[in-house]
Design a protein around this motif. Sequence first.
Motif, PDB file in Angstrom:
ATOM      1  N   ALA A 574       0.827  -1.212   0.000  1.00  0.00           N
ATOM      2  CA  ALA A 574       0.000   0.000   0.000  1.00  0.00           C
ATOM      3  C   ALA A 574       0.854   1.251   0.000  1.00  0.00           C
ATOM      4  O   ALA A 574       0.602   2.198   0.750  1.00  0.00           O
ATOM      5  N   GLY A 575       1.920   1.280  -0.822  1.00  0.00           N
ATOM      6  CA  GLY A 575       2.705   2.497  -0.995  1.00  0.00           C
ATOM      7  C   GLY A 575       3.238   3.060   0.295  1.00  0.00           C
ATOM      8  O   GLY A 575       4.033   2.422   1.004  1.00  0.00           O
ATOM      9  N   ILE A 601      10.357   3.662   3.992  1.00  0.00           N
ATOM     10  CA  ILE A 601       9.827   2.527   3.226  1.00  0.00           C
ATOM     11  C   ILE A 601       8.661   3.000   2.367  1.00  0.00           C
ATOM     12  O   ILE A 601       7.782   3.736   2.835  1.00  0.00           O
ATOM     13  N   HIS A 602       8.632   2.573   1.130  1.00  0.00           N
ATOM     14  CA  HIS A 602       7.492   2.780   0.235  1.00  0.00           C
ATOM     15  C   HIS A 602       7.379   1.525  -0.621  1.00  0.00           C
ATOM     16  O   HIS A 602       8.243   1.250  -1.452  1.00  0.00           O
ATOM     17  N   ILE A 603       6.297   0.761  -0.434  1.00  0.00           N
ATOM     18  CA  ILE A 603       6.173  -0.548  -1.073  1.00  0.00           C
ATOM     19  C   ILE A 603       5.069  -0.501  -2.114  1.00  0.00           C
ATOM     20  O   ILE A 603       3.895  -0.323  -1.782  1.00  0.00           O
ATOM     21  N   PHE A 646      10.812  -1.524  -7.690  1.00  0.00           N
ATOM     22  CA  PHE A 646       9.427  -1.328  -8.113  1.00  0.00           C
ATOM     23  C   PHE A 646       8.843  -2.597  -8.738  1.00  0.00           C
ATOM     24  O   PHE A 646       7.658  -2.621  -9.070  1.00  0.00           O
ATOM     25  N   GLY A 647       9.674  -3.604  -8.963  1.00  0.00           N
ATOM     26  CA  GLY A 647       9.206  -4.853  -9.540  1.00  0.00           C
ATOM     27  C   GLY A 647       9.075  -5.927  -8.476  1.00  0.00           C
ATOM     28  O   GLY A 647       9.784  -5.919  -7.459  1.00  0.00           O
ATOM     29  N   ALA A 648       8.154  -6.854  -8.691  1.00  0.00           N
ATOM     30  CA  ALA A 648       7.921  -7.916  -7.712  1.00  0.00           C
ATOM     31  C   ALA A 648       9.119  -8.859  -7.646  1.00  0.00           C
ATOM     32  O   ALA A 648       9.657  -9.257  -8.685  1.00  0.00           O
TER      33      ALA A 648
END
Length: 848
Positions: A574-575, A601-603, A646-648
Motif C-alpha cells: 500500500a505504498g 519505506i514505500h512498497i 518497483f518490480g515484484a
Amino acid sequence: MRSQSSPRFVALALFALLLTATAAPAVITKLTPLAEVLESDQYIFTAKAEKLDPDNKDRPTATFKLDKKLKGEVPFERIPVNMTGNDEAKKAGDTKTIFERLDDSRQLVFFVRKQGKIYNAKVFVEGSWFSIYGTLDADGKTVRWALLHGEPFLRRTFKGTSAEMVKTIEDALAKKAKPPEPDDKEKAGYGPPIQKKCEELNSALQTPRSALLGVIPSFVLVGPLAIIAALFPGVFARMAVGMKRWRAFLVVASINSTLALIYFAVSTYRPHWLPAGWAFAPRSVAVYFTAIALGGFLWAGLRYRRMACEEPNVTGVPSRTELLALLGLTAFAAICTALTAAFADWNSTLTVPMREFTFIGIALLTATTYAAYRALTHRADLGADGKEPALRLSLSGESVGLGALVLCGVVTVLLLNGRGGEPIAAGTEIGDAEANFAPRLVGEPVVIEAFEVENGKQEKVAGRIMSGLAVDGDRLCFGVQIATDGRLLAMNRHTGKVEWAVDAVGEPLRPVFCTPTIEGGKVYCGEGMHVDKGCRLFCVNASDGNPAWKEPFKTGSHTEGAPAIANGKVYFPAGEDGLFCADASTGAKFWQFPGGKDKGIHIDAAPVVANGTVFVGSGLYTYVAVGLNANTGEEKWRTDLKLRVFGAPIASGNKVFYGVGTGNMGFDTFHYDEEGEGREKEPAGAVCCLDAATGKEEWRYPLPRSVHTGLAVDAFSVYAGCRDGNVYAIDRKTGKLRWRAGIGSAVASAPAVASVGGFPITVYAVSREGRVFCLHPQTGAVLWWRGTLPGFGWRGDDFDVMCSPLVVTTPTATGSKRTIYIGGMTVDPNNPVRRHVAVFKFEDAIGG
C-alpha cells in the motif's frame, strides 16, 4: 507502477516543454486532453441550477435541470445531488468552494460516462471543475447522485467560460475544429466565484476573454517557436549576412526537418492517410531525405564555384564570426539531442522525427570541425611571399555539412534495408536438425475485444488493460483504465464477452494497475496509481463479481501490487502505508509493516510469500529488500539494494531474486518530490540474488537500464526485461550472463517461461511497442516472433504494453500446445483517442 502521461516524444521532437504533473489526494492529476473526455463520455449536456440548498448542515443539496443535449440521449431531466462530498472533499472544503460558484444564471456542462450501474460525471462551470457520481437503483430508473470532490487540476484541460466550452464541444463534435490541447503550466484551482452586482458591472466593462485563452494550447503556441529554433531560420538569417554560402544547407535542413515532423504526425495520428505500399515506408522516406540532401550538396557545389568567380575571397579562411556561429549552433543541436536522450532514450534520437534533427546536428559538427581545421592551418594558404592569394582551392563548409547529411542518410537506408525497420533479437542460429522440435507459431494472432451487452446491443469496452491477466477456467480477470477511472473485468477468454464487471465499491474505482489474484473462488484486487491516495483492496466472488467482504480494506495510499495469498491470509502493498496482512475470508486486519518517509519505506511491488517469509522491496526513501515473518510481520532481515525496487521479487528454492533500477516505468531517471532534494543522474539497473534466510546478497548482475517489472525463473536461469530493450537470461547460480536478446526500444512487462515436465522449453516476451517474441531458453535464439500486436497501434506515447504474457500449456498426443494471452488495447486508426479493451491470443505447438 510509475508511468507519466505526457506527450513527451512530440515535445522533445519540437524541443518544446518538458511536462510534469503534481500529485493531489483523490483528484485527477493526470494531464487530461479534452479530446479524450469528449470521446470517452457517452452523455454531454448543459444544465442550470434549479435549486441550491448550501445551508443544510446535515445534507447540503443542489438540483440541476437539463438545458441542452450536446452528445447522446440523456436518460434524465433532473439531477439532485447530495453535495456533502467524500472525506477529501470535506477536508478541502470543496462543498463551500463549489456552492460559491453556482447560481441559476450560470450554465453548467456535464460530461457523463455510464459503467454498469454507475454514472461518473465531471461538471464544468465558468472555469471550475468538480466530480459527482450516480448509482442506479434496483428499479432501473432512479439515479442517486452525490458529490465526490472538486477537480482543481482539470483547469489544465480547460479554464475558459461555459459558453466557450459549449462552442468548443459543438465544433469538435461537428468535426469543425479540434479541441485545444491541455496546458500543463496552468496552476490548479477554480474559476471565479459569483460576483456582487457592482463587481459584475465592472467585469462587463472589461474586455471579454477570448476562447483561445480558455485553454493555453502549448503545442500551438510553443510549437512554431520550437520549429523556428530547430530549423535555424532566425539564427541563420543573422548568420547569413556574413555567410551567403549557407543558403543550400538552410533549404535542405528546413525541408527535411519539416517533412520529418509532418511524416511523424501523420503516421502517428492519421496513419490511414498514408497510401499502402512501399512509397511511404520508413526506408522509402529515408531515401527521399537522402535524395534531398544530395540535391542540396550538388547545388551548394555549383553555387560555391560561381561565388568564387565573382568574389574570390569567399574561398578564404572562415571568419571568427562564422566559426563562433557554427560553434553556437552545434552546441545547441548537441543540447537538444542530449535532452531527447535524457527524457526519452537514445533510440529516440535516431527515430523519425528526431533523427533528422540529430543528422543536422552531426552535419553542423562536421562543418564546425572543418572550419576549425581551416582556421588552425591558415598558414598553409599563404604564398611564398607570405601573402594570401586571391583564390584558394578549397571546399565550402556548406558542402562539407551537406556531404555529412548525405552520408548519414545512406547509412540509415542501408541499416533499414538490413533489418526491415524491425528489431530482431540477438541469439544463436538454430540448425535444421532442431527445427522439428522447436515451438512453431500456429496460425495468426487473434484479437479478442471485450464487449458488454447493453440494451440488447453489443458494445465494446472502452479503455486499456493496465494490469496483468489472471486465469480462472474459461475466464480472464484483469484491471482496466478508462480515462481517470478504473474497472475490474472478468471476460470469457474465448468470446470476449464480459461476464461481470466491478465499476465501483462504494465509490468509483481508480485506474486498476494491480494484477488480480484468484484463490478459493475469490478475486483479490487493489486500485490506484502512484498519484492516488485513499485507495482500497477489495475482494469479490470469482463467479459473479459480487462483494465477498463486508467492505473493502481501506488504505491511505495506493494498492498497485498483486496481493499474495497464503495460509488463509492476504498480503498486499500500500505504498506509503507499507504492507498489510489481512484475513483472506473477511478482510480483517492482522498486522501492518508501516511505511512512509519517517520509516524510509514505500512498497508498491507485489510481495511474495515462501517458507513462512514475506519478501518485499522499497522504491522510495531507502532502496531495501526486506524479509518479514509471515505470521507476525516482524522484520527478519533488511538488505540495501542501492537501487529502487518497483518490480515484484521472485522466490525459488532458498534464493530470492530482485530486479532494481533508477527511474520508473516511464523514465530511466526520475525525481520524486517526496524524496526532497537530489536527482538521479545516470540510468542504471541490476538483477540481485539474495539468500532467502539471511538476506545476504550472493550476486548482482548490473544492467544499463532499470528492471521495474517482475522476473521469471526456471531451473537454470533468471529472466529479466530491461528498459534498454533487451531480455536477459542470467545463470541463477553464478550470476553470469547466459544470453541477451533485443526485442524493442524498452521492455515494460515481465517475461514468461513455459516448461514441460519441469524443463523450460520457451521464453515469451513483449516489448512496449507490442512486438512479441518466443525465445529459446538456453540460447536466446528467436523461435518465432510477431512484428506488432494487430490493431494495437502504438504511437510512441505512454500507452505501452505493460501486461506480461500469460501462458496456458495443454498436452497433445504428439507434443504440447501453448496459448499465450497478452492484454492491451486496440486503437481506432481514424481516431486515436478511441481505445478499446482487447486481449491478444497466440498459439504455438511442439510436435506433429
